[in-house]
Design an enzyme around this catalytic site. Structure first.
Site, short mmCIF file in Angstrom:
data_model
loop_
_atom_site.label_atom_id
_atom_site.label_comp_id
_atom_site.label_asym_id
_atom_site.label_seq_id
_atom_site.Cartn_x
_atom_site.Cartn_y
_atom_site.Cartn_z
N LYS A 22 0.84 -1.11 -0.01
CA LYS A 22 0.12 0.03 0.05
C LYS A 22 0.82 1.20 -0.06
O LYS A 22 0.68 2.03 -0.85
CB LYS A 22 -0.87 0.01 1.20
CG LYS A 22 -1.38 1.42 1.50
CD LYS A 22 -2.50 1.32 2.74
CE LYS A 22 -1.93 1.61 4.26
NZ LYS A 22 -1.65 3.17 4.16
N ASN A 23 1.88 1.42 0.88
CA ASN A 23 2.38 2.57 0.99
C ASN A 23 3.62 2.74 -0.01
O ASN A 23 4.25 3.92 -0.23
CB ASN A 23 3.10 2.65 2.45
CG ASN A 23 2.06 2.84 3.50
OD1 ASN A 23 0.88 3.25 3.31
ND2 ASN A 23 2.41 2.53 4.83
N CYS A 117 -5.97 7.73 8.27
CA CYS A 117 -6.36 7.45 9.77
C CYS A 117 -6.03 8.36 10.65
O CYS A 117 -5.16 9.40 10.62
CB CYS A 117 -5.43 6.37 10.05
SG CYS A 117 -5.85 4.65 9.33
N ASP A 310 3.54 0.63 12.13
CA ASP A 310 2.52 -0.10 11.57
C ASP A 310 2.09 -1.40 11.95
O ASP A 310 1.16 -2.12 11.91
CB ASP A 310 2.42 0.18 9.97
CG ASP A 310 2.42 1.67 9.41
OD1 ASP A 310 1.90 2.36 10.27
OD2 ASP A 310 2.71 1.57 8.22
N ARG A 402 -9.22 -0.33 3.79
CA ARG A 402 -8.18 0.74 3.23
C ARG A 402 -6.93 0.38 2.87
O ARG A 402 -6.16 0.43 1.64
CB ARG A 402 -7.90 1.83 3.91
CG ARG A 402 -9.07 2.93 4.23
CD ARG A 402 -8.68 4.13 5.04
NE ARG A 402 -7.47 4.63 4.66
CZ ARG A 402 -6.43 4.95 5.44
NH1 ARG A 402 -6.86 5.38 6.59
NH2 ARG A 402 -5.21 5.25 4.95
N1 EPU Z 1 6.39 14.16 10.60
C1 EPU Z 1 6.49 15.53 11.07
N2 EPU Z 1 6.46 16.45 9.91
C2 EPU Z 1 6.48 15.98 8.82
C3 EPU Z 1 6.29 14.70 8.59
C4 EPU Z 1 6.07 13.68 9.51
O1 EPU Z 1 6.76 16.06 12.03
O2 EPU Z 1 6.78 16.55 7.88
C5 EPU Z 1 6.19 13.38 11.99
C6 EPU Z 1 4.76 13.12 12.43
O3 EPU Z 1 4.70 13.11 13.62
C7 EPU Z 1 4.56 11.61 11.99
C8 EPU Z 1 5.90 11.13 11.75
O4 EPU Z 1 6.67 12.13 11.84
O5 EPU Z 1 3.59 11.08 12.86
C9 EPU Z 1 6.13 9.80 10.95
O6 EPU Z 1 5.85 10.48 9.60
P1 EPU Z 1 5.99 9.82 8.20
O7 EPU Z 1 5.95 11.13 7.27
O8 EPU Z 1 7.05 8.91 8.17
O9 EPU Z 1 4.54 9.30 7.95
P2 EPU Z 1 3.26 9.34 6.99
O10 EPU Z 1 3.93 9.96 5.69
O11 EPU Z 1 2.54 10.41 7.73
C10 EPU Z 1 3.52 6.99 6.32
C11 EPU Z 1 2.38 5.92 6.21
C12 EPU Z 1 1.87 5.41 7.52
C13 EPU Z 1 2.90 4.98 8.44
C14 EPU Z 1 3.83 6.13 8.52
C15 EPU Z 1 5.42 5.58 9.30
C16 EPU Z 1 1.60 6.29 3.91
C17 EPU Z 1 0.37 6.81 3.45
N3 EPU Z 1 1.33 6.41 5.35
O12 EPU Z 1 2.74 8.23 7.14
O13 EPU Z 1 0.87 4.42 7.11
O14 EPU Z 1 2.50 4.56 9.47
O15 EPU Z 1 4.47 6.39 6.97
O16 EPU Z 1 5.85 4.52 8.59
O17 EPU Z 1 2.30 6.18 3.38
C18 EPU Z 1 -0.55 2.74 7.60
O18 EPU Z 1 -0.22 2.13 6.70
O19 EPU Z 1 -1.29 2.30 8.55
C19 EPU Z 1 -0.15 4.19 7.84
C20 EPU Z 1 -0.69 5.04 8.91
#
Ligand code: EPU
Length: 425
Positions: A22-23, A117, A310, A402
Site C-alpha cells: 500500500k505505502n 487514519c 504499523d 483501506r
Molecule cells: N512528521 C513531522 N513532520 C513531517 C512529516 C512527519 O513531524 O513533515 C512526523 C509526524 O509526527 C509523523 C511521523 O513524523 O507521525 C512519521 O511521519 P511519516 O512522514 O514517516 O509518516 P506518514 O507519511 O504520515 C506513512 C504511512 C503510514 C505509516 C508512516 C510511518 C502512507 C500513506 N502512510 O505516513 O501508514 O504509519 O508512514 O511508517 O504511506 C498505515 O499504513 O497504517 C499508515 C498509517
C-alpha cells in the site's frame, strides 16, 4: 458499512500470498503524473486506498485502464490541472504526494490537506520546508496548500535538504519534486523504508536519476523529462505480511506467508524469535509455527530498519497472549493506542501511559462486539478475535479495507472462521 464476524479459537494452517505494498503503490500512482506517457504497473493491491487514488487521477483527467486483476495502465498525458480539491483528497493521507508530483510536472500545486487514519497530529512541515528549499513559495490557508515556484518557467532548483524528522512522506514527496529540479538535490536524514526504495526504483525506470534510496542520504540529479514505463511490479506489502505472521502465531498455527521479501520482515522475525515463536524462512516466504509458550518482550517502534509503527497494534495483541510483562514504546506516531480500549474489553491487561504501554499476560481473550479505530488497530482486533474464545463482531471495517487486499478470503484460506456481513444483513 460492513462488519466482520469472527469465530475464534481456530488454529490457522496452510499458505497465503501477500499483495503489493500500500505505502509503495500510493506514491507510485502519484508519480505517474510526472511521466510523459503510459505506465503499466503490476502487483497493485485491490484495496480502498488504491481505488481512491485512481479515482483522483481519473477525475484529474488521466486514463486508467485495468489490464488484469492486479495490473493497471495509467496515462496522465491529458492531466492539465495542478489542483486537487478537498472532496478529491479527503479520503486518504497518501494524496499529499500529489504536491510533489504536480510541482515536478507543472511547477505549481494546489492541494487540500489530506485525510487518512486519525493517528494524532501528523504535520507535513518537512515536506513544505523541502519544497521551499527547491525554490517553491508556499501558502497555507483554509485547509489547502498553494505552492508555486519562484521561477517564471516553473523550474525548481536543486538544494541540500536536511530533514529534522525521519519522514517517509517527506522523503518521497521531495524525491518526486526534485527529480525535475535543475542540478543535484541532496536529502539527508531520509527515511529508509522499503517503499522509499521502491518509489525511487519506479522513478528511475521513468528516467529519473536517484541514488542512495534505502540509506539516509539520497542524491537526485534533476532531468528535464521523464518517460512512461513499460512494466513495473510493486514490492510486496511488509505490513500485510507481518499481520498474517502474527495472526498465525496468535492462534498457535503453522502458516507459510508467500510472495514476500524476508529481509523487510527482519525486525519482526527477530522479535518473534525472542518471543519463542517458530520462524523458518526461504527466499520469498516465511513460515510461522507453534514452538511452545510465547514469551513477553519489549518493543520500541522506530523508522526502518527498526520495528514498524504499523505493526505495533498487531504485536501488542500477541504480547497480551504471551507469558510475562512487556513494555511497548511508540516513538513514531502520536496517537496509536486507541485500539487497546477495545482489546482491554476483550480481556487484555494493558495500561497505556502516553506513548508507552505495559502489557501483562497470558490473558484469555473473549469474543464480543468491538470497533476498528483505524487501519492497523482494526487488523489487531482481527488477530485478537481469531485468538479469542467465542464470536467477535468487528464494526467499522472500512478502515481495514483501506489497506488489506481480501483479508477475509486470505484468512479463510488458512482456516479462519471469518465472514463479511453487510450492515443490512
Ligand atoms: N512528521 C513531522 N513532520 C513531517 C512529516 C512527519 O513531524 O513533515 C512526523 C509526524 O509526527 C509523523 C511521523 O513524523 O507521525 C512519521 O511521519 P511519516 O512522514 O514517516 O509518516 P506518514 O507519511 O504520515 C506513512 C504511512 C503510514 C505509516 C508512516 C510511518 C502512507 C500513506 N502512510 O505516513 O501508514 O504509519 O508512514 O511508517 O504511506 C498505515 O499504513 O497504517 C499508515 C498509517
Amino acid at each position: 458499512m460492513c462488519k466482520f464476524m469472527i469465530t475464534g479459537g481456530q488454529t490457522l494452517n496452510g499458505e497465503l500470498t501477500v499483495s503489493g505494498s500500500k505505502n509503495a503503490v500510493l506514491p507510485i500512482i502519484c508519480a505517474t503524473v510526472l511521466a510523459g506517457g503510459p505506465c503499466t504497473i503490476e502487483n497493485i493491491p485491490n484495496i480502498a486506498d488504491v481505488h481512491s487514488m485512481l479515482n483522483i487521477l481519473k477525475k484529474l483527467g488521466a486514463d486508467v485502464e485495468k489490464l488484469d486483476k492486479n495490473t493497471i495502465k495509467i496515462d496522465t498525458t491529458n492531466i492539465n490541472t495542478y489542483e486537487a480539491t478537498f472532496d478529491l483528497v479527503s479520503k486518504l493521507r497518501g494524496s499529499y504526494y500529489l504536491m510533489g508530483a504536480f510541482l515536478g510536472r507543472f511547477g505549481k500545486a494546489v492541494v487540500s490537506l489530506p485525510g487518512g487514519c486519525k493517528l494524532g497530529t501528523r504535520p507535513i512541515d518537512q515536506h513544505l520546508k523541502g519544497f521551499q528549499a527547491l525554490g517553491v513559495d508556499i501558502e497555507e490557508a483554509y485547509g489547502k496548500i498553494t505552492a508555486e515556484t519562484y521561477d517564471k518557467e516553473g523550474l525548481m532548483y536543486a538544494n541540500n535538504i536536511y530533514l529534522d524528522v525521519v519522514s517517509v512522506g517527506a522523503t518521497i514527496n521531495l524525491m518526486l519534486a526534485a527529480c525535475r529540479a535543475a542540478g543535484q538535490t541532496v536529502i539527508e536524514n531520509c527515511a529508509r523504508e522499503p517503499h522509499v526504495v521502491d518509489v525511487a526504483n519506479f522513478l528511475n525506470s521513468m528516467g529519473a536519476k536517484i541514488r542512495g534510496a534505502g540509506t539516509d542520504i539520497i542524491k537526485i540529479t534533476g532531468v528535464p523529462h521523464l518517460h512512461g514505463v513499460q512494466t513495473y511490479s510493486v514490492i510486496p506489502d511488509q505490513i500485510e505480511a507481518g499481520t498474517y505472521m502474527i495472526a498465525a502465531a496468535a492462534t498457535g498455527g503453522n502458516v507459510t506467508v508467500k510472495n514476500i521479501i524476508p529481509r523487510h520482515q527482519e525486525s519482526l522475525t527477530a522479535k518473534l524469535l525472542e518471543m519463542n515463536v517458530g520462524v523458518e524462512e526461504g527466499e520469498d516466504w516465511i513460515r510461522i509455527y507453534n514452538n511452545g509458550v510465547i514469551q513477553a518482550a519489549n518493543v520500541k517502534t522506530l523508522p526502518y530498519p527498526g520495528f514498524p509503527t504499523d505493526m505495533q497494534p498487531q504485536i501488542t495483541v500477541l504480547l497480551s497472549l504471551a507469558d510475562g510483562t512487556s513494555k511497548i514504546v511508540e516513538s513514531v506516531t502520536d496517537f496509536r493506542f486507541q485500539y487497546t480500549e477495545e482489546l482491554k474489553r476483550m480481556g487484555a491487561d494493558i495500561t497505556v501511559n502516553g506513548k508507552m504501554a505495559m502489557v501483562s499476560g497470558p490473558k484469555k481473550l473473549k469474543g464480543m462486539t468491538v470497533q476498528a479505530p483505524d487501519l492497523r488497530g482494526g487488523a489487531a482486533l482481527i488477530i485478537g478475535a481469531l485468538a479469542a474464545e467465542g464470536e467477535t463482531m468487528i464494526q467499522d471495517v472500512q478502515f481495514i479495507d483501506r489497506g488489506y487486499d481480501d483479508i477475509v478470503g486470505k484468512l479463510q484460506s488458512v482456516g479462519a472462521k471469518i465472514v463479511r456481513v453487510e450492515d443490512d444483513d
